[in-house]
Design a protein around this motif. Structure first.
Motif, short mmCIF file in Angstrom:
data_model
loop_
_atom_site.label_atom_id
_atom_site.label_comp_id
_atom_site.label_asym_id
_atom_site.label_seq_id
_atom_site.Cartn_x
_atom_site.Cartn_y
_atom_site.Cartn_z
N GLY A 170 80.79 40.38 35.83
CA GLY A 170 81.14 39.68 35.05
C GLY A 170 80.43 38.27 35.11
O GLY A 170 79.80 38.10 36.02
N GLU A 171 80.21 37.69 33.85
CA GLU A 171 79.53 36.54 33.82
C GLU A 171 80.10 35.31 33.09
O GLU A 171 80.85 35.60 32.07
CB GLU A 171 78.27 36.66 33.04
N LEU A 172 80.19 34.28 33.37
CA LEU A 172 80.51 32.89 32.63
C LEU A 172 79.32 32.33 32.10
O LEU A 172 78.25 31.80 32.90
CB LEU A 172 81.29 32.06 33.45
N LYS A 173 79.31 32.09 31.00
CA LYS A 173 78.09 31.46 30.13
C LYS A 173 78.31 29.84 30.24
O LYS A 173 79.49 29.26 30.30
CB LYS A 173 77.80 31.76 28.71
N ALA A 174 77.19 29.33 30.09
CA ALA A 174 77.31 27.58 29.98
C ALA A 174 78.18 27.18 28.82
O ALA A 174 78.11 27.43 27.70
CB ALA A 174 75.72 27.19 29.73
N ILE A 175 78.65 26.14 29.37
CA ILE A 175 79.93 25.54 28.32
C ILE A 175 79.17 24.42 27.69
O ILE A 175 79.69 23.96 26.40
CB ILE A 175 81.14 24.91 29.05
N LEU A 176 78.06 24.01 28.13
CA LEU A 176 77.28 23.05 27.68
C LEU A 176 75.95 23.33 27.76
O LEU A 176 75.38 23.69 28.61
CB LEU A 176 77.59 21.59 28.06
N PRO A 209 83.59 29.75 28.22
CA PRO A 209 82.33 30.42 28.67
C PRO A 209 82.72 32.22 28.75
O PRO A 209 81.73 32.69 29.27
CB PRO A 209 82.61 29.76 30.28
N ALA A 210 83.79 32.34 28.41
CA ALA A 210 84.11 33.91 28.27
C ALA A 210 85.41 34.14 27.29
O ALA A 210 85.98 33.09 26.93
CB ALA A 210 84.40 34.47 29.67
N ASP A 211 85.55 35.36 26.77
CA ASP A 211 86.85 35.38 26.23
C ASP A 211 88.17 35.27 27.32
O ASP A 211 88.23 35.67 28.42
CB ASP A 211 86.97 37.14 25.86
N SER A 229 86.57 39.46 43.75
CA SER A 229 86.18 39.38 45.15
C SER A 229 85.15 38.32 45.51
O SER A 229 85.04 38.05 46.81
CB SER A 229 86.02 40.85 45.79
N GLU A 230 84.15 38.10 44.73
CA GLU A 230 83.17 37.30 45.00
C GLU A 230 82.63 36.70 43.72
O GLU A 230 82.57 37.15 42.71
CB GLU A 230 81.97 38.17 45.38
N VAL A 231 82.68 35.16 43.92
CA VAL A 231 81.84 34.54 42.78
C VAL A 231 80.61 33.68 43.38
O VAL A 231 80.73 32.98 44.31
CB VAL A 231 83.26 33.27 42.41
N ILE A 276 78.05 31.23 36.22
CA ILE A 276 79.04 31.67 37.12
C ILE A 276 78.93 33.21 36.84
O ILE A 276 78.89 33.58 35.67
CB ILE A 276 80.21 31.02 37.20
N SER A 277 78.68 34.01 38.14
CA SER A 277 78.79 35.54 38.06
C SER A 277 79.87 35.87 38.97
O SER A 277 80.00 35.22 40.10
CB SER A 277 77.49 36.22 38.22
N TYR A 278 80.50 37.02 38.73
CA TYR A 278 81.68 37.45 39.67
C TYR A 278 81.32 38.88 39.66
O TYR A 278 81.21 39.64 38.72
CB TYR A 278 82.89 36.80 39.24
N LYS A 279 82.20 39.42 40.71
CA LYS A 279 82.46 40.92 40.84
C LYS A 279 83.89 41.32 41.57
O LYS A 279 84.36 40.24 42.20
CB LYS A 279 81.32 41.61 41.46
#
Length: 668
Positions: free
Chosen positions: A519-525, A561-563, A647-649, A665-668
């Motif tokens: 998963g990914e979180l996109k830039a909020i600004l 940053p995501a849904d 489990s990891e960010v 930010i990415s996570y899995k």
């Protein structure tokens, strides 16, 4: 049964019970208490509560860090305690009840002058530079200044006076405006009132002392005449005029029907305020100024010159803050016109400049890790050492109180040395460290001794008192926690957010390399992405709320940053919101540092609690100019407060991000 029933019950007891709570409010992450007796709060026990992530005291408020769910905790607490919550502004006002009369006065003065400080600093540096190029006789055997031998520098000197005049001569405009802003009345009326105090129709206030009484213009009302005197550089007259306007407007707004208030209130407030300013407030200010001038002259020519020097050195800095110090120019001019063609007054003024600058220098050493404080300390110290004290006085020393007093003590000791040994100056206008160039050569060594005293005493006193008196918030940053902050962080990371041990930062290179994330979180600004450790707020930088990143924004709309579902919002202030992703990850978005104090001004919340948003949807719109005017950084935080099923960010910092496009930010 409430979600936080046990913690709520224990917290009420640990803060000293209902009777010890004067007011309570909350922001996006913290409960804010105003306690009748802060000593009754059992800080250690409070920090051990499962839902509490830390505590600290700031500006008379005892703050308990809860996290994203603070609104639920707050509602349960006020219901259980039987206490009605108040607005943050009301809590802030109640917190002043923990201050003594002097602290309240200093606090109010600080709030009035805070918006003006950037202009004072800029003007101070400009005038300090002008002092060097047009007041120091470096050339032709000490007979000419730089502007005497260079047309270019003469032009620069003349041009820079545009800024100097606007900042210091026209200071009443800024003061009256700031008072109306603080008191919540019509700011444009304050600006107009200020302009009437420095109108070109009036005799410039700085020329009054040298103008014969018969040549001062007057308004002739037939039965009375009023002198047409301007109040350039005056502080007391401007402040009194501002408060007259404020209370007149509040009175007429209260009694006037709304249908005609737009016409009646401005007219009935402004016109009487202008009359009172020129016919009551102004003359009172000039009377005080003349009295001070007469006392100074009498003291300088008496048999008690040594004692007078100590008193003058002690009180000169506070007199500067009133704007009445300009009356000493007339005394200096009279002394320079005497057969001796020298003055013993000006050296004391130069020493007072140095002493106040030395207090600021000490504050710079104490607050070397407080980046925001240093933005004021350093330029204020420079301008003070160059002879312009207003930035130091209003921006630093008056704000904290004790540096002002320490500077006054050092100034008094230095003044006694100067006058005791009869140090004389050949000219006026060059203050601070360059002031030695206006001293008669035979007094150089004595004046150097006096300068050393004016540097050492204030520095040592301020450093010692500051180390004892200043809180960690003052020493290290805006919202630094108390002396136990490191312990708070350690305990919090161990007990509350141990999953954060699996959160890792990654460089920009990692962002571009192999990434096996789910998963990914996109830039909020849009703007530079910085590590959360660089945020000037220990609650965030110490990761008390969790790990994350921060943005130095280049645009003004925060996007999702995501849904996600909007789990919490700060409806009153609009400066923050919380999101929950489908995998259980919880996020906190916080625009600016300490922006809760702005009470929503400059923010527009575009979502409400319970809304479902898509990646890229607008969440918050903000006005950077208003945030900066309020004295806060625009740094915006994106915090992972709970990892959910991940489990990891991985945090990606040190990059330039584009809102809605760059993965931060990415996570899995």
């Amino acid at each position: 049964m409430g979600k936080y029933e046990n913690d709520v019950r224990h917290l009420l007891t640990l803060v000293g019970g209902k009777e010890n709570i004067q007011a309570v409010s909350h922001c996006m992450t913290r409960m804010r208490f105003v306690l009748a007796d802060p000593q009754k709060a059992d800080e250690k026990a409070i920090e051990e509560l499962p839902s509490v992530k830390g505590t600290f005291t700031q500006a008379g408020q005892y703050q308990v860090i809860i996290g994203n769910d603070v609104s639920t905790f707050y509602n349960e607490f006020t219901a259980y305690a039987g206490i009605e919550g108040v607005s943050k502004e009301a809590a802030k006002q109640a917190a002043k009840g923990n201050q003594n009369v002097i602290q309240k006065m200093m606090s109010n003065l600080g709030e009035i002058f805070a918006p003006i400080i950037p202009a004072l600093i800029c003007g101070g540096l400009v005038l300090g530079f002008r002092n060097i190029i047009d007041g120091i006789y470096f050339f032709d055997n000490g007979t000419k200044t730089l502007i005497d031998i260079s047309q270019f520098w003469a032009g620069v000197d003349s041009f820079l006076w545009l800024i100097g005049e606007a900042v210091f001569w026209l200071l009443p405009v800024g003061i009256v405006w700031s008072i109306t802003k603080k008191m919540g009345t019509t700011q444009i009326l304050g600006i107009i009132l200020g302009l009437t105090l420095i109108s070109s129709q009036l005799l410039n206030g700085f020329d009054v002392a040298s103008t014969p009484a018969k040549d001062i213009p007057v308004w002739d009302f037939g039965f009375a005449k009023v002198q047409m005197i301007g109040y350039q550089g005056q502080v007391i007259a401007a402040m009194l005029a501002g408060f007259v306007l404020v209370y007149l407007e509040k009175f007429f707004r209260k009694i006037c029907p709304a249908v005609i208030s737009m016409i009646v209130v401005p007219f009935c407030s402004l016109v009487p305020a202008v009359f009172i300013a020129h016919m009551v407030v102004g003359p009172i200010g000039w009377t005080i100024g003349n009295a001070i001038g007469d006392v100074v002259y009498a003291g300088l020519t008496s048999d008690f010159r040594f004692v007078f020097a100590g008193i003058f050195g002690l009180l000169y800095a506070p007199v500067v803050m009133t704007g009445l110090h300009h009356m000493t120019n007339a005394i200096d001019s009279q002394l320079l016109a005497s057969p001796a063609k020298s003055t013993i007054l000006w050296p004391m003024i130069a020493l007072s400049n140095i002493a106040q600058g030395s207090s600021v220098l000490a504050m710079s050493f104490i607050q070397k890790k407080n980046e925001r404080a240093q933005q004021v300390n350093v330029p204020a110290c420079i301008s003070c050492y160059l002879g312009v004290t207003e930035p130091a006085l209003f921006g630093v020393n008056l704000k904290y109180g004790f540096p002002l007093v320490c500077g006054m003590i050092g100034s008094a000791a230095a003044a006694m040395i100067s006058v005791g040994f009869g140090v004389e100056a050949l000219s006026i206008g060059v203050g601070g460290l360059p002031g030695i160039l206006s001293i008669k050569p035979e007094y150089y060594l004595i004046f150097l001794l006096a300068m050393a005293v004016a540097i050492v005493i204030p520095f040592i006193l301020t450093f010692i008192v500051g180390k004892i008196k200043l809180s960690d918030a003052d020493k290290y940053g805006n919202a630094a926690a108390s002396n136990n902050v490191e312990k708070i962080v350690e305990e919090t990371e161990t007990k509350e957010i141990s999953p954060a041990d699996r959160i890792h930062d990654s460089s920009a290179a990692e962002n571009e390399g192999n990434m096996t994330s789910n998963g990914e979180l996109k830039a909020i600004l849009s703007g530079k992405v910085i590590p959360i450790e660089e945020v000037p707020d220990d609650v965030f930088s110490q990761k008390i709320m969790g790990d994350g990143i921060a943005f130095e924004p280049e645009n003004t709309v925060v996007t999702a940053p995501a849904d996600a579902e909007v789990s919490v919002v700060m409806a009153e202030t609009g400066h923050a919101c919380g999101l929950t992703l489908t995998n259980g990850m919880e996020l906190l978005i916080h625009v600016g540092v300490d922006t809760v104090d702005m009470n929503g001004e400059g923010f527009k919340l575009l979502v409400k609690e319970g809304d479902h948003v898509k990646e890229g949807d607008a969440l918050i719109e903000f006005e950077p100019e208003k945030i900066k005017e309020a004295g806060h950084p625009c740094t915006t935080m994106l915090i992972v407060t709970a990892q959910g099923k991940t489990s990891e960010v991985n945090m990606h910092t040190g990059i330039e991000a584009t809102a809605g496009k760059t993965t931060v930010i990415s996570y899995k």
